[in-house]
Design a protein around this motif. Structure first.
Motif, PDB file in Angstrom:
ATOM      1  N   LYS A 155     -20.945  -0.393  45.517  1.00 38.88           N
ATOM      2  CA  LYS A 155     -19.601   0.140  45.358  1.00 38.88           C
ATOM      3  C   LYS A 155     -18.596  -0.905  45.831  1.00 38.88           C
ATOM      4  CE  LYS A 155     -21.229   4.827  46.283  1.00 38.88           C
ATOM      5  NZ  LYS A 155     -22.634   4.582  46.611  1.00 38.88           N
ATOM      6  N   GLN A 156     -17.355  -0.776  45.398  1.00 31.58           N
ATOM      7  CA  GLN A 156     -16.319  -1.748  45.740  1.00 31.58           C
ATOM      8  C   GLN A 156     -16.172  -1.927  47.246  1.00 31.58           C
ATOM      9  OE1 GLN A 156     -14.670  -3.719  43.546  1.00 31.58           O
ATOM     10  NE2 GLN A 156     -13.731  -4.757  45.282  1.00 31.58           N
ATOM     11  N   ALA A 157     -16.173  -0.835  47.992  1.00 30.04           N
ATOM     12  CA  ALA A 157     -16.029  -0.927  49.454  1.00 30.04           C
ATOM     13  C   ALA A 157     -17.217  -1.674  50.067  1.00 30.04           C
ATOM     14  CB  ALA A 157     -15.914   0.471  50.057  1.00 30.04           C
ATOM     15  N   GLU A 158     -18.406  -1.466  49.540  1.00 25.91           N
ATOM     16  CA  GLU A 158     -19.588  -2.171  50.043  1.00 25.91           C
ATOM     17  C   GLU A 158     -19.505  -3.663  49.716  1.00 25.91           C
ATOM     18  OE1 GLU A 158     -23.103   1.167  49.718  1.00 25.91           O
ATOM     19  OE2 GLU A 158     -22.337   0.282  47.848  1.00 25.91           O
ATOM     20  N   GLN A 159     -19.008  -3.974  48.530  1.00 28.13           N
ATOM     21  CA  GLN A 159     -18.842  -5.376  48.135  1.00 28.13           C
ATOM     22  C   GLN A 159     -17.871  -6.078  49.075  1.00 28.13           C
ATOM     23  OE1 GLN A 159     -17.743  -5.711  44.002  1.00 28.13           O
ATOM     24  NE2 GLN A 159     -19.410  -4.385  43.328  1.00 28.13           N
ATOM     25  N   GLU A 160     -16.779  -5.404  49.403  1.00 29.57           N
ATOM     26  CA  GLU A 160     -15.774  -5.988  50.290  1.00 29.57           C
ATOM     27  C   GLU A 160     -16.319  -6.162  51.708  1.00 29.57           C
ATOM     28  OE1 GLU A 160     -12.375  -3.423  49.820  1.00 29.57           O
ATOM     29  OE2 GLU A 160     -12.125  -4.023  47.717  1.00 29.57           O
ATOM     30  N   ARG A 161     -17.061  -5.161  52.203  1.00 29.57           N
ATOM     31  CA  ARG A 161     -17.657  -5.262  53.534  1.00 29.57           C
ATOM     32  C   ARG A 161     -18.677  -6.399  53.575  1.00 29.57           C
ATOM     33  NH1 ARG A 161     -20.968  -0.742  54.320  1.00 29.57           N
ATOM     34  NH2 ARG A 161     -22.853  -2.009  54.390  1.00 29.57           N
ATOM     35  N   LEU A 162     -19.487  -6.519  52.530  1.00 29.49           N
ATOM     36  CA  LEU A 162     -20.489  -7.585  52.470  1.00 29.49           C
ATOM     37  C   LEU A 162     -19.809  -8.953  52.455  1.00 29.49           C
ATOM     38  CD1 LEU A 162     -23.476  -8.327  52.296  1.00 29.49           C
ATOM     39  CD2 LEU A 162     -23.303  -8.127  49.802  1.00 29.49           C
ATOM     40  N   TYR A 163     -18.713  -9.058  51.733  1.00 31.80           N
ATOM     41  CA  TYR A 163     -17.954 -10.312  51.712  1.00 31.80           C
ATOM     42  C   TYR A 163     -17.522 -10.691  53.130  1.00 31.80           C
ATOM     43  CZ  TYR A 163     -14.220 -13.675  50.947  1.00 31.80           C
ATOM     44  OH  TYR A 163     -13.433 -14.794  51.014  1.00 31.80           O
ATOM     45  N   GLU A 164     -16.981  -9.744  53.864  1.00 32.73           N
ATOM     46  CA  GLU A 164     -16.524 -10.006  55.225  1.00 32.73           C
ATOM     47  C   GLU A 164     -17.687 -10.404  56.132  1.00 32.73           C
ATOM     48  OE1 GLU A 164     -13.397 -10.336  56.253  1.00 32.73           O
ATOM     49  OE2 GLU A 164     -12.814  -9.915  54.181  1.00 32.73           O
ATOM     50  N   GLU A 165     -18.837  -9.760  55.973  1.00 31.01           N
ATOM     51  CA  GLU A 165     -20.000 -10.072  56.809  1.00 31.01           C
ATOM     52  C   GLU A 165     -20.575 -11.454  56.497  1.00 31.01           C
ATOM     53  OE1 GLU A 165     -21.677  -5.506  57.414  1.00 31.01           O
ATOM     54  OE2 GLU A 165     -22.294  -6.668  55.652  1.00 31.01           O
ATOM     55  N   LEU A 166     -20.553 -11.838  55.229  1.00 22.44           N
ATOM     56  CA  LEU A 166     -21.138 -13.108  54.819  1.00 22.44           C
ATOM     57  C   LEU A 166     -20.184 -14.292  54.991  1.00 22.44           C
ATOM     58  CD1 LEU A 166     -22.973 -12.069  51.524  1.00 22.44           C
ATOM     59  CD2 LEU A 166     -23.975 -12.413  53.803  1.00 22.44           C
ATOM     60  N   HIS A 167     -18.915 -14.016  55.184  1.00 22.27           N
ATOM     61  CA  HIS A 167     -17.904 -15.069  55.252  1.00 22.27           C
ATOM     62  C   HIS A 167     -17.932 -15.758  56.611  1.00 22.27           C
ATOM     63  CE1 HIS A 167     -13.885 -16.957  54.914  1.00 22.27           C
ATOM     64  NE2 HIS A 167     -14.235 -17.034  53.641  1.00 22.27           N
ATOM     65  N   THR A 168     -19.046 -16.440  56.884  1.00 15.96           N
ATOM     66  CA  THR A 168     -19.218 -17.220  58.102  1.00 15.96           C
ATOM     67  C   THR A 168     -19.839 -18.552  57.719  1.00 15.96           C
ATOM     68  OG1 THR A 168     -21.410 -16.300  58.508  1.00 15.96           O
ATOM     69  CG2 THR A 168     -19.536 -15.168  59.545  1.00 15.96           C
ATOM     70  N   LEU A 169     -19.741 -19.523  58.593  1.00 23.43           N
ATOM     71  CA  LEU A 169     -20.278 -20.848  58.333  1.00 23.43           C
ATOM     72  C   LEU A 169     -21.781 -20.899  58.616  1.00 23.43           C
ATOM     73  CD1 LEU A 169     -17.493 -23.044  59.972  1.00 23.43           C
ATOM     74  CD2 LEU A 169     -17.787 -22.495  57.551  1.00 23.43           C
ATOM     75  N   ILE A 170     -22.482 -21.760  57.892  1.00 22.78           N
ATOM     76  CA  ILE A 170     -23.898 -21.973  58.173  1.00 22.78           C
ATOM     77  C   ILE A 170     -24.140 -23.280  58.906  1.00 22.78           C
ATOM     78  CG2 ILE A 170     -24.733 -20.502  56.295  1.00 22.78           C
ATOM     79  CD1 ILE A 170     -25.351 -23.088  54.709  1.00 22.78           C
TER      80      ILE A 170
END
Length: 171
Positions: A155-170
């Motif tokens: 769902k759109q809200a899940e996509q947005e939450r996943l984006y925020e969680e993954l938006h970190t440096l490796i």
């Protein structure tokens, strides 16, 4: 950035796809050494120097690979698994590949500290070659199977939450 640069339209998956690109770049640096060793393109002295360099590059590669893998396993896989299951199917094989890749790299690093004959260097470098091959296919599977699946089920809200969680440096 242009949409044509990425295979996936989902911003969260673009983060992972971008990381795949970076990791692939790093992989190309050490895989060329593996190929040169395997194809006898070095003198004995060159092979020794390049083998040390291969070990260094693989050791440096481990950290961003581990960060990338942790992000996938902590955020991406659990969320997608709610829709496609955790116990069988593509997530199980992808997670098994994570373990296999690390095992090959760790095995190489464990055994490759020292001075070796040309044949020993060739034999040990096969572990790095296996890690490269598994990773290359692994990235293709994620990008061609899991990423499109994610776009279809989240769902759109899940996509947005996943984006925020993954938006970190490796790094």
């Amino acid at each position: 950035m242009e949409n044509t640069k990425f295979r996936t339209p989902l911003p969260a998956m673009r983060i992972l796809e971008n990381e795949h690109g970076y990791l692939s770049h790093l992989m190309s640096q050490w895989h060329s050494i593996v190929l040169n060793l395997q194809n006898d393109r070095y003198t004995t002295d060159q092979a020794g120097q390049e083998f040390v360099r291969l070990r260094q590059l693989l050791a440096e590669f481990k950290a961003p690979l581990e960060q990338h893998t942790k992000k996938e396993e902590a955020f991406f896989f659990p969320l997608l698994g709610q829709y496609i299951g955790h116990d069988q199917g593509p997530l199980v094989s992808i997670e098994n590949e994570h373990e296999e890749i690390v095992a090959y790299i760790d095995h190489f690093l464990h055994h490759s500290d020292g001075n070796f004959s040309m044949q020993e260097m060739k034999d040990m470098s096969r572990d790095a070659g296996e890690a490269f091959e598994i990773l290359t296919v692994h990235f293709v599977k994620e990008e061609s199977v899991l990423f499109p699946m994610t776009a279809q089920v989240l769902k759109q809200a899940e996509q947005e939450r996943l984006y925020e969680e993954l938006h970190t440096l490796i790094l």
